[in-house]
Scaffold this motif. Structure first.
Motif, PDB file in Angstrom:
ATOM      1  N   VAL A 129       2.195 -17.618 -11.284  1.00  0.00           N
ATOM      2  CA  VAL A 129       2.419 -19.061 -11.209  1.00  0.00           C
ATOM      3  C   VAL A 129       3.778 -19.339 -10.601  1.00  0.00           C
ATOM      4  N   ASP A 130       3.825 -20.287  -9.678  1.00  0.00           N
ATOM      5  CA  ASP A 130       5.107 -20.808  -9.203  1.00  0.00           C
ATOM      6  C   ASP A 130       5.247 -22.225  -9.734  1.00  0.00           C
ATOM      7  N   LEU A 131       6.235 -22.428 -10.591  1.00  0.00           N
ATOM      8  CA  LEU A 131       6.476 -23.724 -11.224  1.00  0.00           C
ATOM      9  C   LEU A 131       7.511 -24.502 -10.431  1.00  0.00           C
ATOM     10  N   GLY A 132       7.176 -25.729 -10.050  1.00  0.00           N
ATOM     11  CA  GLY A 132       8.051 -26.506  -9.182  1.00  0.00           C
ATOM     12  C   GLY A 132       7.895 -26.047  -7.750  1.00  0.00           C
ATOM     13  N   CYS A 133       6.643 -25.897  -7.325  1.00  0.00           N
ATOM     14  CA  CYS A 133       6.347 -25.267  -6.030  1.00  0.00           C
ATOM     15  C   CYS A 133       6.755 -26.115  -4.838  1.00  0.00           C
ATOM     16  N   VAL A 157       2.954 -13.489 -14.578  1.00  0.00           N
ATOM     17  CA  VAL A 157       4.291 -13.723 -14.009  1.00  0.00           C
ATOM     18  C   VAL A 157       4.497 -15.220 -13.785  1.00  0.00           C
ATOM     19  N   PHE A 158       5.570 -15.737 -14.362  1.00  0.00           N
ATOM     20  CA  PHE A 158       6.031 -17.083 -14.044  1.00  0.00           C
ATOM     21  C   PHE A 158       7.238 -16.973 -13.120  1.00  0.00           C
ATOM     22  N   MET A 208       9.199 -13.632 -16.726  1.00  0.00           N
ATOM     23  CA  MET A 208       9.589 -14.878 -16.058  1.00  0.00           C
ATOM     24  C   MET A 208      10.833 -14.621 -15.219  1.00  0.00           C
ATOM     25  N   PHE A 209      10.814 -15.158 -14.011  1.00  0.00           N
ATOM     26  CA  PHE A 209      11.984 -15.096 -13.133  1.00  0.00           C
ATOM     27  C   PHE A 209      12.343 -16.528 -12.761  1.00  0.00           C
ATOM     28  N   LEU A 210      13.505 -16.978 -13.213  1.00  0.00           N
ATOM     29  CA  LEU A 210      13.899 -18.381 -13.081  1.00  0.00           C
ATOM     30  C   LEU A 210      15.198 -18.501 -12.296  1.00  0.00           C
TER      31      LEU A 210
END
Length: 383
Positions: free
Chosen positions: A64-68, A161-162, A229-231
């Motif tokens: 998932v890509d959050l804030g794509c 994976v986020f 998660m990788f932020l």
């Protein structure tokens, strides 16, 4: 939008998005710097991916890509993640699984532009090797998920994976006290917290930490055991929250002055200006760490401040007019939708013309001083 609209916090989630389409002021055409900054952190992303527990090959692997947003950056990072995971399977002599990628952002995001950029799906009836060998094809199923990442978006234990880059500094709302004339945190005369009072800045800090806690609670339910998660978000090196670093220079100098120009020229009232605030907070490492540790769900594998460089990409650094235009377009690509809603398209055009004019007169100074720092966090479940 009419000229008298005030964007309330309830409306923010419905309205907030990077500027869509493919025009000069669009995010798709003004996110090259983000691409450069992201590429410089690829080694950290791959390091995080090496810690992800691989599932049985008969189970789909979900990214998932959050804030794509709506440019090609999100597609490139999803491609990198999946190719790296495939290499890990192959190194173990295992057949890679099928992959799903979810692109998530607020409902107002320009998903149409994003999906037009997606390469066609490779034929999943063939082998994975043939699938990967197909030029300009993707090796994963894709879907869009509209909604705020400060709430649940996915079923429990669903995601491997986020990834989220350049998004978590956007708050769920402008702190209510910042817009309340009766409050000591009222940000009178300003449209951002850079250089504001300590009380105002602390209201923003508290909102950021509340939002990040909500983000972590949701992801703690959705992430699979063994997932990661990788932020990445805007950050700062100063302990002083009123010093927002690169974000402060983007929104607290020429952008602020352009609003003041509109007031002084009688185009908008001071009250109209004061009822607008950019819902962005660049945290310090300590701001971020406090929330993760208080939540307790996640172990911190890596947490650091990373120098990203300038948000301006210009072909002729000595051309002040190009620098001014680049700053105005960069500013507009991320805040233009909110400005349009607050003062209307016509006055928004006037505002960004003034941003460009002011930035042009400080071109050399901008290129030297405008540097972004990012908080980089790699998180997995605490044991």
């Amino acid at each position: 939008m009419g000229d008298n609209v005030v964007v309330s916090n309830m409306e923010l989630e419905r309205l907030l998005s990077m500027k869509g389409g493919k025009g000069e002021g669009s995010y798709a055409n003004n996110s090259q710097a983000q691409a450069i900054h992201a590429k410089s952190m690829h080694h950290l992303l791959k390091e995080a991916l090496d810690g992800v527990q691989l599932q049985a090959p008969n189970m789909p692997f979900v990214v998932v890509d959050l804030g794509c947003s709506c440019g090609s950056n999100t597609i490139n990072v999803v491609d990198l993640i999946i190719k790296h995971i495939i290499k890990r399977y192959e190194a173990l002599g295992l057949d890679p699984p099928e992959f799903s990628a979810f692109f998530s952002d607020l409902p107002s995001n320009d998903f149409n532009t994003l999906f037009q950029l997606l390469p066609p799906l490779a034929n999943y009836g063939v082998s994975m090797e043939e699938c990967l060998a197909a030029n300009n094809h993707r090796s994963y199923f894709a879907a869009g998920v509209p909604g705020s990442f400060y709430r649940r978006l996915f079923p429990a234990r669903f995601i491997d994976v986020f990834h989220s880059a350049f998004s978590l500094h956007w708050l769920s709302q402008v702190p209510e006290s910042v817009l309340d004339k009766r409050s000591s945190a009222y940000n009178k005369g300003r449209v951002f917290i850079h250089g504001a009072s300590e009380i105002t800045a602390n209201a923003y800090k508290n909102q950021f930490q509340t939002d990040l806690a909500s983000f972590l609670r949701s992801r703690a339910v959705e992430l699979k055991r063994g997932g990661s998660m990788f932020l990445v978000c805007l950050g700062r090196t100063s302990v002083d929250p009123t010093d927002q670093g690169g974000a402060g220079l983007l929104f607290g100098t020429h952008f602020q002055d352009a609003w003041d120009d509109l007031v002084q020229e009688g185009l908008i009232s001071s009250e109209k200006r004061d009822s607008f605030n950019i819902p962005v907070y660049a945290p310090s490492l300590q701001d971020f760490k406090e929330v993760v540790e208080a939540d307790g769900s996640f172990a911190i594998n890596k947490l650091e401040v990373f120098k990203g460089g300038s948000p301006l990409v210009v072909n002729q650094p000595d051309d002040d007019s190009e620098v001014g235009r680049a700053l105005a377009n960069s500013c507009r690509s991320v805040s233009g939708v909110l400005v349009d809603a607050h003062i209307g398209d016509k006055l928004s055009e006037e505002l960004f013309l003034r941003v460009e004019r002011r930035a042009t007169s400080h071109g050399k100074e901008l290129l030297e001083q405008l540097q972004f720092f990012h908080i980089v966090a790699s998180l997995s479940f605490a044991l």
